[in-house]
Design an enzyme around this catalytic site. Structure first.
Site, short mmCIF file in Angstrom:
data_model
loop_
_atom_site.label_atom_id
_atom_site.label_comp_id
_atom_site.label_asym_id
_atom_site.label_seq_id
_atom_site.Cartn_x
_atom_site.Cartn_y
_atom_site.Cartn_z
N ARG A 103 111.50 -51.08 48.30
CA ARG A 103 111.89 -52.39 47.75
C ARG A 103 113.40 -52.47 47.94
NH1 ARG A 103 110.16 -55.69 42.37
NH2 ARG A 103 108.34 -55.91 43.70
N GLN A 133 101.95 -58.26 47.67
CA GLN A 133 101.56 -59.25 46.67
C GLN A 133 100.64 -60.31 47.29
OE1 GLN A 133 102.51 -59.54 43.15
NE2 GLN A 133 100.81 -60.98 43.28
N CYS A 265 102.83 -64.65 40.98
CA CYS A 265 102.96 -63.21 41.25
C CYS A 265 103.49 -62.45 40.05
CB CYS A 265 103.87 -63.00 42.46
SG CYS A 265 105.52 -63.69 42.24
#
Ligand code: CP
Ligand code: NVA
Length: 307
Positions: A103, A133, A265
């Site tokens: 990330r 996601q 999300c």
């Protein structure tokens, strides 16, 4: 293809790959015990430069449930914080582990990490894309609605990382997609160019508009995300004003099909991009989306790390 198989963008996966992942995720969800040893002896490095609840915890639990181990790494724990390059970090992590989830602050950094890694690299979110996601979201839609071809999802709000990955994902599952953003907050043109090419190939419709009602019209699902993505905190005042009128509320939900789903999300901001009655209401599937991150990521890890 030379080198390991990565998931940087949903462009890395064909529609057939997505079908395979969804089948596997579904089986793992039903019969998890069957996969208890699937990644036994394997280690996943998780390099997180930004905060995360869902991605971080679901990947860690996924590795545990597959019999492997995950190591959480923050920049501050690594020599990266003292100037060691991403390239050298990638080479070293590749020597110890069988996969890396990143990330990263910038998409370019994830690409750099992947370039120098000899193990699969998985995108755990960048400023440009959030493919894990989006895969979990389309999996959720498949569970709720069955085959997705010919159906329509409407994305309302910021043309951000989430929007970009949902656009790519639509081309992989054959779903039409309408995106409503204020002027100046559209999806990036470089993404749109390649999405439009892939949409033609997939035979799906991609509509861009500034009108949330037009986007929502007849949709099977309405999706939104924060107006203030990580790293955009200093733009709060101008964004809150630009996005006024783009809130998903009961009025907007009424423009969609009567059985339309509400999707997000997370993390969510009740009273900004969505009202509490919608996100906490009967049409919302946000908790199922969050749960499905785990099942879908187990399938992704299985597919990439066993290869
Ligand atoms: N949706 C999502 O990726 O959440 P986290 O930032 O908590 O990982
Ligand atoms: N667009 C959001 C997604 C968070 C999961 C962000 O980048 O902060």
């Amino acid at each position: 293809m030379n080198g390991p198989r990565n998931l940087i963008s949903l462009r890395d996966f064909t529609p057939q790959d997505v079908v395979e992942i969804f089948k596997l995720a579904s089986d793992m969800k039903k019969s998890g015990a069957k996969y208890r040893e699937a990644l036994s002896g394997q280690t996943l490095a998780m390099l997180f430069q930004k905060p995360s609840t869902r991605t971080r915890v679901s990947f860690q639990v996924a590795m545990a449930q597959l019999g492997g181990v995950a190591i959480q790494l923050r920049d501050s724990d690594l020599q990266l914080s003292r100037g060691e390059s991403l390239a050298d970090t990638a080479r070293v992590l590749s020597a110890y582990t069988q996969g890396i989830v990143g990330r990263m602050g910038s998409h370019g950094d994830l690409v750099e990490l992947a370039k120098h890694s000899t193990v699969p690299v998985i995108n755990g979110l960048t400023d440009l894309l959030h493919p894990c996601q989006a895969l979990a979201d389309y999996f959720t839609l498949t569970e709720k609605k069955g085959p997705l071809d010919g159906r329509k999802v409407a994305y309302i709000g910021d043309g951000n990382n989430m929007c970009h990955s949902l656009l790519y994902g639509a081309t992989r599952v054959g779903m039409n997609i309408a995106v409503a953003t204020p002027a100046g907050y559209e999806p990036k043109s470089i993404i749109l160019k390649s999405v439009n090419r892939e949409a033609k190939h997939a035979g799906i419709e991609v509509v861009l508009t500034e009108d949330p009602s037009a986007a929502a019209e007849g949709a099977d699902a309405i999706y939104t995300d924060t107006w203030l993505s990580m790293g955009r905190e200093s733009e709060e005042a101008e964004r809150l004003s630009a996005f006024r009128g783009y809130q998903v509320n009961a009025n907007l939900m009424r423009k969609a099909q009567s059985d339309a789903l509400f999707m997000h999300c997370l993390p969510a901001h009740r009273g900004q991009e969505v009202t509490a009655d919608v996100i906490d209401g009967a049409q919302s599937v946000v908790w199922l989306q969050a749960e499905n991150r785990l099942h879908v990521q187990k399938a992704i890890l299985y597919l990439l790390m066993r290869a």
